[in-house]
Design a protein around this motif. Structure first.
Motif, mmCIF file in Angstrom:
data_model
loop_
_atom_site.group_PDB
_atom_site.id
_atom_site.type_symbol
_atom_site.label_atom_id
_atom_site.label_comp_id
_atom_site.label_asym_id
_atom_site.label_seq_id
_atom_site.Cartn_x
_atom_site.Cartn_y
_atom_site.Cartn_z
ATOM 1 N N ALA A 49 93.819 28.805 12.784
ATOM 2 C CA ALA A 49 92.865 29.914 12.684
ATOM 3 C C ALA A 49 92.086 30.091 13.977
ATOM 4 O O ALA A 49 91.828 29.128 14.707
ATOM 5 C CB ALA A 49 91.896 29.670 11.532
ATOM 6 N N THR A 50 91.712 31.315 14.239
ATOM 7 C CA THR A 50 90.767 31.648 15.299
ATOM 8 C C THR A 50 89.631 32.440 14.670
ATOM 9 O O THR A 50 89.872 33.457 14.007
ATOM 10 C CB THR A 50 91.419 32.494 16.411
ATOM 11 O OG1 THR A 50 92.477 31.742 17.016
ATOM 12 C CG2 THR A 50 90.398 32.856 17.475
ATOM 13 N N PHE A 51 88.392 31.963 14.845
ATOM 14 C CA PHE A 51 87.225 32.650 14.299
ATOM 15 C C PHE A 51 86.613 33.527 15.393
ATOM 16 O O PHE A 51 86.210 33.046 16.448
ATOM 17 C CB PHE A 51 86.189 31.644 13.787
ATOM 18 C CG PHE A 51 86.450 31.200 12.372
ATOM 19 C CD1 PHE A 51 85.651 31.640 11.335
ATOM 20 C CD2 PHE A 51 87.513 30.352 12.082
ATOM 21 C CE1 PHE A 51 85.898 31.236 10.030
ATOM 22 C CE2 PHE A 51 87.780 29.944 10.788
ATOM 23 C CZ PHE A 51 86.968 30.390 9.753
ATOM 24 N N PHE A 52 86.543 34.828 15.114
ATOM 25 C CA PHE A 52 85.958 35.769 16.059
ATOM 26 C C PHE A 52 84.464 35.960 15.794
ATOM 27 O O PHE A 52 83.732 36.411 16.682
ATOM 28 C CB PHE A 52 86.675 37.119 15.959
ATOM 29 C CG PHE A 52 88.159 37.007 16.152
ATOM 30 C CD1 PHE A 52 88.701 36.845 17.417
ATOM 31 C CD2 PHE A 52 89.016 37.034 15.068
ATOM 32 C CE1 PHE A 52 90.065 36.729 17.600
ATOM 33 C CE2 PHE A 52 90.383 36.916 15.234
ATOM 34 C CZ PHE A 52 90.909 36.767 16.505
ATOM 35 N N ARG A 53 84.051 35.642 14.588
ATOM 36 C CA ARG A 53 82.628 35.728 14.214
ATOM 37 C C ARG A 53 82.395 34.721 13.110
ATOM 38 O O ARG A 53 83.253 34.526 12.242
ATOM 39 C CB ARG A 53 82.279 37.141 13.752
ATOM 40 C CG ARG A 53 80.834 37.323 13.308
ATOM 41 C CD ARG A 53 80.531 38.771 12.980
ATOM 42 N NE ARG A 53 79.178 38.918 12.456
ATOM 43 C CZ ARG A 53 78.637 40.065 12.063
ATOM 44 N NH1 ARG A 53 79.354 41.181 12.139
ATOM 45 N NH2 ARG A 53 77.403 40.110 11.597
#
Length: 330
Positions: A49-53
């Motif tokens: 996963a990549t969290f942008f916010r």
């Protein structure tokens, strides 16, 4: 594997996952509220996963995407509805399109995360509440339990590495996608202290100076949506000048502020010839102080590389160290 129990209750429309850890509650809590850490285990190993916010406060929003080995993406969001740090938080969890907007064609759930101390460390009980039996069965059929088990199997490695995220590590840079960069640092102060240091001109002038030898003669702060901000620095040795200007787009004191930013110079005082960035500042209380996360979106990759090559991160580290020593007194 930290998971000790998985219980499905068709009558109450819930799925409950219990997991035990040999770390204090505060460390486990930080792993879930720090975007650098949760993105290391929220997705299964083959779908990181990549969290942008990631806003760990009531009314906040989290946005993330999980990317598969073939480049396929599955995105989701959280809407934070309640936070009782470090004991529990509650979110509305759902699927999202790649732009972060909720995908209303797929189910959304209410998730409650409860953290408790145990004799050996801590326990996390995650209860997912479904809207109907059909949705519960649909999500189970999509591999929700297997995905959660695979994802949570990675938490132990993250918790063992928490020392690398501790205070004193310095300002970190993470490149996200083609146009984004996230700068993060733990500041030894409270969220309110760090927020005030960003929102009061007298405090900003004391710490936001970058390397030694610069002054900040221009400091106009925006505190309400739609207001313009403007800052300007001058080199005491050669008189060189530059600065930034932009507009405050969002504010949720004392946790989040979003601004645009363009660079001005004496030759271009209105910054007409400068590319514009979108800067998202998020403050999160963590063990040891406040996690400051600044997500910068550039117009393109070339601009991002050009800005980072100027030594921006080193300058920010010098400023944050000054913030701790001169404003907060840590």
């Amino acid at each position: 594997m930290p998971i000790t129990d998985v219980t499905t209750d068709p009558e109450s429309l819930t799925l409950t996952v219990t997991a035990d850890f040999t770390v204090p509650v505060s460390r486990l809590w930080d792993a879930y509220t720090d975007p650098r850490q949760i993105e290391r285990f929220w997705g299964p190993p083959e779908y990181p996963a990549t969290f942008f916010r990631h806003d760990a406060h009531p009314g906040g929003v989290s946005q993330y995407c999980m990317t598969g080995p073939e480049g396929d993406r599955s995105c989701g969001y959280w809407e934070w509805t309640a936070v009782d740090a470090p004991r529990s938080f509650e979110v509305r969890d759902g699927f999202a399109h790649e732009d972060g907007e909720p995908n209303t064609e797929l189910p959304h759930m209410r998730m409650v995360f409860e953290f408790a101390e145990t004799a050996l460390g801590s326990r996390l009980v995650t209860t997912t509440h479904f809207n109907s039996l059909e949705e519960l069965e649909q999500l189970q059929g999509m591999g929700m339990v297997e995905g959660m088990s695979a994802a949570m199997g990675q938490i132990d490695a993250v918790l063992e590495d928490l020392a690398s995220f501790a205070e004193g590590r310095g300002t970190e840079l993470q490149l996200i996608g083609d146009r984004k960069a996230r700068v993060a640092r733990v500041i030894r102060g409270t969220v309110d202290q760090v927020w005030r240091a960003h929102m009061e001109a007298d405090l900003l002038r004391r710490w936001q100076l970058g390397p030694d030898g610069w002054t900040m003669p221009v400091c106009e702060v925006a505190t309400e949506v739609g207001q313009h901000h403007r800052s300007g620095w001058e080199n005491t040795a050669d008189g060189q000048q530059f600065g930034f200007t932009g507009v405050l787009l969002e504010v949720a004191a004392p946790y989040r502020a979003v601004t645009t930013e363009k660079m001005w110079t004496p030759e271009d005082p209105d910054a007409d010839g400068s590319p514009e960035t979108r800067n998202e500042l998020t403050l999160t209380p963590v063990e040891g102080g406040t996690l400051l996360s600044l997500l910068i979106t550039y117009p393109d990759t070339a601009t991002r590389e050009m800005v980072l090559a100027t030594g921006m991160v080193d300058g920010m580290e010098a400023s944050y160290a000054r913030l701790e020593s001169e404003v907060i007194g840590a």
